[in-house]
Design a protein around this motif. Structure first.
Motif, PDB file in Angstrom:
ATOM      1  N   PRO A 252       0.799  -1.229   0.000  1.00  0.00           N
ATOM      2  CA  PRO A 252       0.000   0.000   0.000  1.00  0.00           C
ATOM      3  C   PRO A 252       0.831   1.278   0.000  1.00  0.00           C
TER       4      PRO A 252
ATOM      5  N   CYS B 175       0.011   3.232  -5.376  1.00  0.00           N
ATOM      6  CA  CYS B 175      -0.071   2.241  -4.297  1.00  0.00           C
ATOM      7  C   CYS B 175      -1.310   2.471  -3.433  1.00  0.00           C
TER       8      CYS B 175
ATOM      9  N   ARG C 154      -4.649   1.371  -4.982  1.00  0.00           N
ATOM     10  CA  ARG C 154      -4.902  -0.065  -4.904  1.00  0.00           C
ATOM     11  C   ARG C 154      -5.424  -0.461  -3.533  1.00  0.00           C
ATOM     12  N   LEU C 155      -4.959   0.246  -2.500  1.00  0.00           N
ATOM     13  CA  LEU C 155      -5.441  -0.042  -1.138  1.00  0.00           C
ATOM     14  C   LEU C 155      -6.917   0.286  -1.033  1.00  0.00           C
TER      15      LEU C 155
END
Length: 312
Positions: free
Chosen positions: A63, A308, A311-312
Protein backbone atom coordinates in the motif's frame (compact mmCIF):
# COMPACT_ATOMS: atom_id res chain seq x y z
CA UNK A 1 41.10 20.65 12.70
CA UNK A 2 40.13 24.18 11.64
CA UNK A 3 42.56 27.01 11.05
CA UNK A 4 42.17 30.10 13.23
CA UNK A 5 40.50 32.15 10.50
CA UNK A 6 37.48 34.44 10.69
CA UNK A 7 34.18 32.88 9.66
CA UNK A 8 33.92 33.19 5.87
CA UNK A 9 30.72 32.84 3.89
CA UNK A 10 31.08 30.72 0.75
CA UNK A 11 30.46 32.65 -2.47
CA UNK A 12 28.12 30.08 -4.03
CA UNK A 13 26.14 29.35 -0.86
CA UNK A 14 22.41 29.99 -0.66
CA UNK A 15 21.82 33.48 0.83
CA UNK A 16 20.63 33.49 4.44
CA UNK A 17 20.99 29.72 4.76
CA UNK A 18 20.63 28.04 8.15
CA UNK A 19 24.35 27.21 8.46
CA UNK A 20 25.39 30.86 8.23
CA UNK A 21 22.48 31.97 10.40
CA UNK A 22 22.22 29.54 13.33
CA UNK A 23 24.90 26.81 13.26
CA UNK A 24 27.65 27.08 15.91
CA UNK A 25 30.57 28.99 14.42
CA UNK A 26 33.03 26.11 14.92
CA UNK A 27 30.77 23.75 12.96
CA UNK A 28 30.15 26.02 9.99
CA UNK A 29 33.23 25.17 7.89
CA UNK A 30 32.47 21.45 8.13
CA UNK A 31 28.76 21.88 7.42
CA UNK A 32 29.72 23.98 4.39
CA UNK A 33 32.18 21.29 3.33
CA UNK A 34 29.29 18.80 3.39
CA UNK A 35 27.07 21.33 1.54
CA UNK A 36 24.58 21.31 4.39
CA UNK A 37 23.84 24.91 3.39
CA UNK A 38 22.73 23.57 -0.01
CA UNK A 39 20.46 20.53 0.54
CA UNK A 40 19.55 20.18 -3.15
CA UNK A 41 22.31 17.61 -3.67
CA UNK A 42 20.93 15.38 -0.92
CA UNK A 43 17.47 15.57 -2.50
CA UNK A 44 18.85 14.61 -5.90
CA UNK A 45 20.76 11.67 -4.42
CA UNK A 46 17.67 10.60 -2.46
CA UNK A 47 15.12 10.56 -5.27
CA UNK A 48 16.41 7.55 -7.27
CA UNK A 49 16.51 5.58 -4.01
CA UNK A 50 12.96 6.64 -3.16
CA UNK A 51 11.79 5.88 -6.71
CA UNK A 52 13.19 2.37 -6.39
CA UNK A 53 11.47 1.79 -3.05
CA UNK A 54 8.18 3.08 -4.44
CA UNK A 55 8.48 1.13 -7.69
CA UNK A 56 9.08 -2.05 -5.72
CA UNK A 57 5.96 -1.27 -3.65
CA UNK A 58 3.97 -0.96 -6.88
CA UNK A 59 5.34 -4.28 -8.12
CA UNK A 60 4.71 -6.10 -4.86
CA UNK A 61 1.22 -4.69 -4.31
CA UNK A 62 2.19 -2.94 -1.07
CA UNK A 63 0.00 0.00 0.00
CA UNK A 64 3.00 2.30 0.31
CA UNK A 65 6.81 2.18 0.08
CA UNK A 66 8.66 0.75 3.04
CA UNK A 67 8.95 3.58 5.57
CA UNK A 68 12.09 1.97 6.99
CA UNK A 69 13.74 1.99 3.57
CA UNK A 70 12.70 5.59 2.93
CA UNK A 71 14.13 6.67 6.31
CA UNK A 72 17.40 4.79 5.75
CA UNK A 73 17.73 6.21 2.25
CA UNK A 74 17.13 9.74 3.56
CA UNK A 75 19.81 9.40 6.22
CA UNK A 76 22.17 7.76 3.76
CA UNK A 77 21.59 10.45 1.12
CA UNK A 78 22.46 13.22 3.56
CA UNK A 79 25.56 11.45 4.88
CA UNK A 80 26.87 10.21 1.54
CA UNK A 81 26.21 13.46 -0.26
CA UNK A 82 28.25 15.18 2.44
CA UNK A 83 30.96 12.55 2.14
CA UNK A 84 31.00 12.86 -1.63
CA UNK A 85 31.34 16.64 -1.48
CA UNK A 86 34.12 16.39 1.09
CA UNK A 87 36.02 13.80 -0.96
CA UNK A 88 35.50 15.81 -4.15
CA UNK A 89 36.78 18.98 -2.47
CA UNK A 90 39.85 17.18 -1.15
CA UNK A 91 40.69 15.97 -4.65
CA UNK A 92 39.82 19.28 -6.33
CA UNK A 93 41.13 21.79 -3.80
CA UNK A 94 43.83 23.08 -6.16
CA UNK A 95 41.33 23.47 -9.02
CA UNK A 96 38.73 25.07 -6.73
CA UNK A 97 41.29 27.68 -5.69
CA UNK A 98 41.45 28.86 -9.33
CA UNK A 99 37.68 29.16 -9.87
CA UNK A 100 35.87 32.30 -8.70
CA UNK A 101 32.72 30.46 -7.57
CA UNK A 102 34.61 27.87 -5.49
CA UNK A 103 37.76 29.53 -4.15
CA UNK A 104 35.96 30.59 -0.95
CA UNK A 105 34.99 27.01 -0.08
CA UNK A 106 36.40 25.70 3.22
CA UNK A 107 39.41 23.79 1.84
CA UNK A 108 40.83 26.22 -0.76
CA UNK A 109 40.16 29.17 1.58
CA UNK A 110 41.96 27.44 4.48
CA UNK A 111 38.97 27.29 6.85
CA UNK A 112 39.45 23.51 7.02
CA UNK A 113 42.76 21.69 6.73
CA UNK A 114 43.09 18.57 4.54
CA UNK A 115 43.62 16.49 7.69
CA UNK A 116 40.48 17.90 9.27
CA UNK A 117 38.51 17.22 6.08
CA UNK A 118 39.79 13.62 6.00
CA UNK A 119 38.64 13.01 9.59
CA UNK A 120 35.26 14.55 8.80
CA UNK A 121 35.01 12.36 5.69
CA UNK A 122 35.69 9.26 7.78
CA UNK A 123 32.87 10.20 10.17
CA UNK A 124 30.38 10.67 7.32
CA UNK A 125 31.43 7.37 5.74
CA UNK A 126 30.86 5.65 9.07
CA UNK A 127 27.27 6.92 9.08
CA UNK A 128 26.81 5.76 5.51
CA UNK A 129 28.24 2.34 6.36
CA UNK A 130 25.87 2.01 9.33
CA UNK A 131 22.96 2.70 6.99
CA UNK A 132 24.24 0.22 4.43
CA UNK A 133 24.59 -2.68 6.86
CA UNK A 134 21.03 -2.03 8.06
CA UNK A 135 19.78 -3.16 4.62
CA UNK A 136 19.19 -6.76 3.46
CA UNK A 137 22.28 -8.64 2.19
CA UNK A 138 21.61 -8.25 -1.53
CA UNK A 139 21.16 -4.49 -1.16
CA UNK A 140 24.43 -4.34 0.80
CA UNK A 141 26.17 -6.03 -2.14
CA UNK A 142 24.66 -3.50 -4.57
CA UNK A 143 25.81 -0.66 -2.33
CA UNK A 144 29.37 -2.00 -2.14
CA UNK A 145 29.52 -2.10 -5.94
CA UNK A 146 28.97 1.68 -6.03
CA UNK A 147 32.31 2.37 -4.30
CA UNK A 148 34.43 2.27 -7.48
CA UNK A 149 32.42 4.80 -9.55
CA UNK A 150 32.14 7.10 -6.54
CA UNK A 151 35.92 6.95 -6.05
CA UNK A 152 36.58 7.66 -9.73
CA UNK A 153 34.10 10.51 -10.18
CA UNK A 154 36.28 13.49 -9.08
CA UNK A 155 38.95 12.51 -11.61
CA UNK A 156 36.65 12.24 -14.64
CA UNK A 157 36.73 15.95 -15.48
CA UNK A 158 40.49 15.62 -15.98
CA UNK A 159 40.23 12.85 -18.59
CA UNK A 160 36.83 13.18 -20.31
CA UNK A 161 34.20 15.64 -21.47
CA UNK A 162 31.62 13.46 -19.71
CA UNK A 163 32.04 13.75 -15.92
CA UNK A 164 28.26 14.23 -15.82
CA UNK A 165 27.86 10.64 -17.00
CA UNK A 166 29.89 9.33 -14.08
CA UNK A 167 27.86 11.51 -11.72
CA UNK A 168 24.79 9.90 -13.27
CA UNK A 169 26.14 6.46 -12.40
CA UNK A 170 26.89 7.54 -8.82
CA UNK A 171 23.69 9.46 -8.11
CA UNK A 172 21.53 7.03 -10.05
CA UNK A 173 22.82 3.94 -8.22
CA UNK A 174 20.06 4.24 -5.65
CA UNK A 175 17.56 3.27 -8.37
CA UNK A 176 18.80 -0.29 -7.85
CA UNK A 177 18.82 -0.24 -4.06
CA UNK A 178 15.13 -0.19 -3.12
CA UNK A 179 14.23 -2.98 -5.51
CA UNK A 180 17.22 -5.05 -4.41
CA UNK A 181 16.32 -4.56 -0.75
CA UNK A 182 12.69 -5.59 -1.39
CA UNK A 183 13.09 -8.56 -3.72
CA UNK A 184 16.69 -9.68 -3.16
CA UNK A 185 17.42 -9.50 -6.89
CA UNK A 186 17.53 -7.12 -9.83
CA UNK A 187 15.02 -7.26 -12.67
CA UNK A 188 14.41 -5.32 -15.87
CA UNK A 189 12.31 -2.69 -14.09
CA UNK A 190 15.05 -1.36 -11.77
CA UNK A 191 17.60 -1.51 -14.58
CA UNK A 192 15.31 0.67 -16.71
CA UNK A 193 14.83 2.95 -13.71
CA UNK A 194 18.62 3.25 -13.30
CA UNK A 195 19.02 4.12 -16.98
CA UNK A 196 16.28 6.75 -16.65
CA UNK A 197 18.00 8.29 -13.64
CA UNK A 198 21.33 8.28 -15.49
CA UNK A 199 19.95 10.31 -18.40
CA UNK A 200 18.07 12.67 -16.09
CA UNK A 201 21.22 13.35 -14.08
CA UNK A 202 23.37 13.98 -17.17
CA UNK A 203 20.72 16.50 -18.22
CA UNK A 204 20.39 18.44 -15.01
CA UNK A 205 24.12 18.41 -14.25
CA UNK A 206 24.80 19.80 -17.72
CA UNK A 207 22.53 22.71 -16.80
CA UNK A 208 24.50 23.13 -13.56
CA UNK A 209 27.85 22.97 -15.37
CA UNK A 210 26.96 25.96 -17.54
CA UNK A 211 27.63 28.15 -14.48
CA UNK A 212 31.33 27.22 -14.56
CA UNK A 213 32.06 26.68 -18.24
CA UNK A 214 34.37 29.69 -18.65
CA UNK A 215 36.41 28.78 -15.56
CA UNK A 216 36.46 25.11 -16.56
CA UNK A 217 37.84 26.03 -19.96
CA UNK A 218 40.55 28.20 -18.40
CA UNK A 219 41.53 25.54 -15.86
CA UNK A 220 41.49 22.81 -18.50
CA UNK A 221 38.82 20.42 -17.21
CA UNK A 222 35.98 18.91 -19.21
CA UNK A 223 32.21 19.01 -18.92
CA UNK A 224 29.19 18.34 -21.10
CA UNK A 225 28.40 22.06 -20.89
CA UNK A 226 31.62 22.77 -22.78
CA UNK A 227 31.12 19.81 -25.10
CA UNK A 228 27.53 20.67 -26.06
CA UNK A 229 27.90 24.46 -26.04
CA UNK A 230 25.17 26.17 -28.06
CA UNK A 231 23.63 22.78 -28.87
CA UNK A 232 22.77 22.20 -25.22
CA UNK A 233 19.03 22.82 -25.49
CA UNK A 234 18.22 20.19 -28.15
CA UNK A 235 20.64 17.70 -26.62
CA UNK A 236 19.08 18.28 -23.19
CA UNK A 237 15.68 17.62 -24.73
CA UNK A 238 17.01 14.30 -26.01
CA UNK A 239 18.37 13.24 -22.63
CA UNK A 240 15.16 14.20 -20.86
CA UNK A 241 13.00 12.47 -23.48
CA UNK A 242 15.07 9.31 -23.05
CA UNK A 243 14.68 9.52 -19.30
CA UNK A 244 10.90 9.87 -19.59
CA UNK A 245 10.67 6.90 -21.96
CA UNK A 246 12.71 4.74 -19.62
CA UNK A 247 10.64 5.80 -16.60
CA UNK A 248 7.53 4.76 -18.52
CA UNK A 249 9.19 1.43 -19.38
CA UNK A 250 10.19 0.83 -15.74
CA UNK A 251 6.66 1.67 -14.61
CA UNK A 252 5.15 -0.70 -17.15
CA UNK A 253 7.52 -3.53 -16.24
CA UNK A 254 6.61 -3.09 -12.56
CA UNK A 255 2.90 -3.26 -13.35
CA UNK A 256 2.19 0.39 -12.59
CA UNK A 257 -1.31 1.79 -12.99
CA UNK A 258 -2.71 5.05 -14.26
CA UNK A 259 -1.45 7.17 -11.37
CA UNK A 260 2.10 5.88 -11.79
CA UNK A 261 1.96 6.96 -15.42
CA UNK A 262 0.49 10.29 -14.31
CA UNK A 263 3.67 10.72 -12.27
CA UNK A 264 5.72 9.99 -15.39
CA UNK A 265 3.70 12.58 -17.30
CA UNK A 266 4.18 15.18 -14.58
CA UNK A 267 7.92 14.50 -14.57
CA UNK A 268 7.95 14.86 -18.37
CA UNK A 269 6.11 18.18 -18.21
CA UNK A 270 8.60 19.53 -15.68
CA UNK A 271 11.56 18.47 -17.81
CA UNK A 272 9.98 20.05 -20.88
CA UNK A 273 9.51 23.30 -18.95
CA UNK A 274 13.19 23.26 -17.96
CA UNK A 275 14.29 22.70 -21.53
CA UNK A 276 12.15 25.50 -22.96
CA UNK A 277 13.12 27.90 -20.19
CA UNK A 278 16.88 27.24 -20.38
CA UNK A 279 19.21 30.11 -21.26
CA UNK A 280 22.80 28.90 -21.02
CA UNK A 281 24.05 32.51 -20.92
CA UNK A 282 22.20 33.13 -17.63
CA UNK A 283 24.05 31.39 -14.75
CA UNK A 284 21.45 32.38 -12.16
CA UNK A 285 18.68 30.83 -14.25
CA UNK A 286 20.77 27.70 -14.80
CA UNK A 287 21.09 27.31 -11.03
CA UNK A 288 17.33 27.77 -10.51
CA UNK A 289 16.49 25.22 -13.17
CA UNK A 290 19.01 22.76 -11.74
CA UNK A 291 17.48 23.11 -8.27
CA UNK A 292 13.98 22.63 -9.66
CA UNK A 293 14.84 18.98 -10.30
CA UNK A 294 14.03 18.37 -6.64
CA UNK A 295 10.41 18.92 -7.70
CA UNK A 296 10.76 16.79 -10.82
CA UNK A 297 11.90 13.86 -8.69
CA UNK A 298 9.06 14.43 -6.23
CA UNK A 299 6.44 14.36 -8.99
CA UNK A 300 7.35 10.87 -10.18
CA UNK A 301 7.64 9.59 -6.61
CA UNK A 302 4.22 11.04 -5.75
CA UNK A 303 2.67 9.28 -8.73
CA UNK A 304 4.05 5.92 -7.63
CA UNK A 305 2.86 6.43 -4.05
CA UNK A 306 -0.60 7.52 -5.21
CA UNK A 307 -0.84 4.39 -7.34
CA UNK A 308 -0.07 2.24 -4.30
CA UNK A 309 -2.72 4.03 -2.22
CA UNK A 310 -5.32 3.70 -4.97
CA UNK A 311 -4.90 -0.07 -4.90
CA UNK A 312 -5.44 -0.04 -1.14
Amino acid sequence: MTDALPDQIVADAVPRNWVDAVAPRAWRPYLRLARADRPIGAWLLFWPCAWSAALSAVASGAPYPSLLLIALFAIGAIAMRGAGCTYNDLVDRDIDAKVARTRSRPLPSGQVTPRGAAIFLAALLAIGFAVLISLPPFAILIGICSVLPVALYPFMKRVTWWPQAMLGVCFGWGALMGWGATFGRLDAAPLALFAAALLWIIGYDTIYAHQDKEDDALVGVGSTALLFGERTQPILAGFYAGSVALLALATSLAGGGVLSFAGVAAFAAHCAWQTVRLDIADPALCLRLFKSNRDAGALFFAGLCADCLLRL
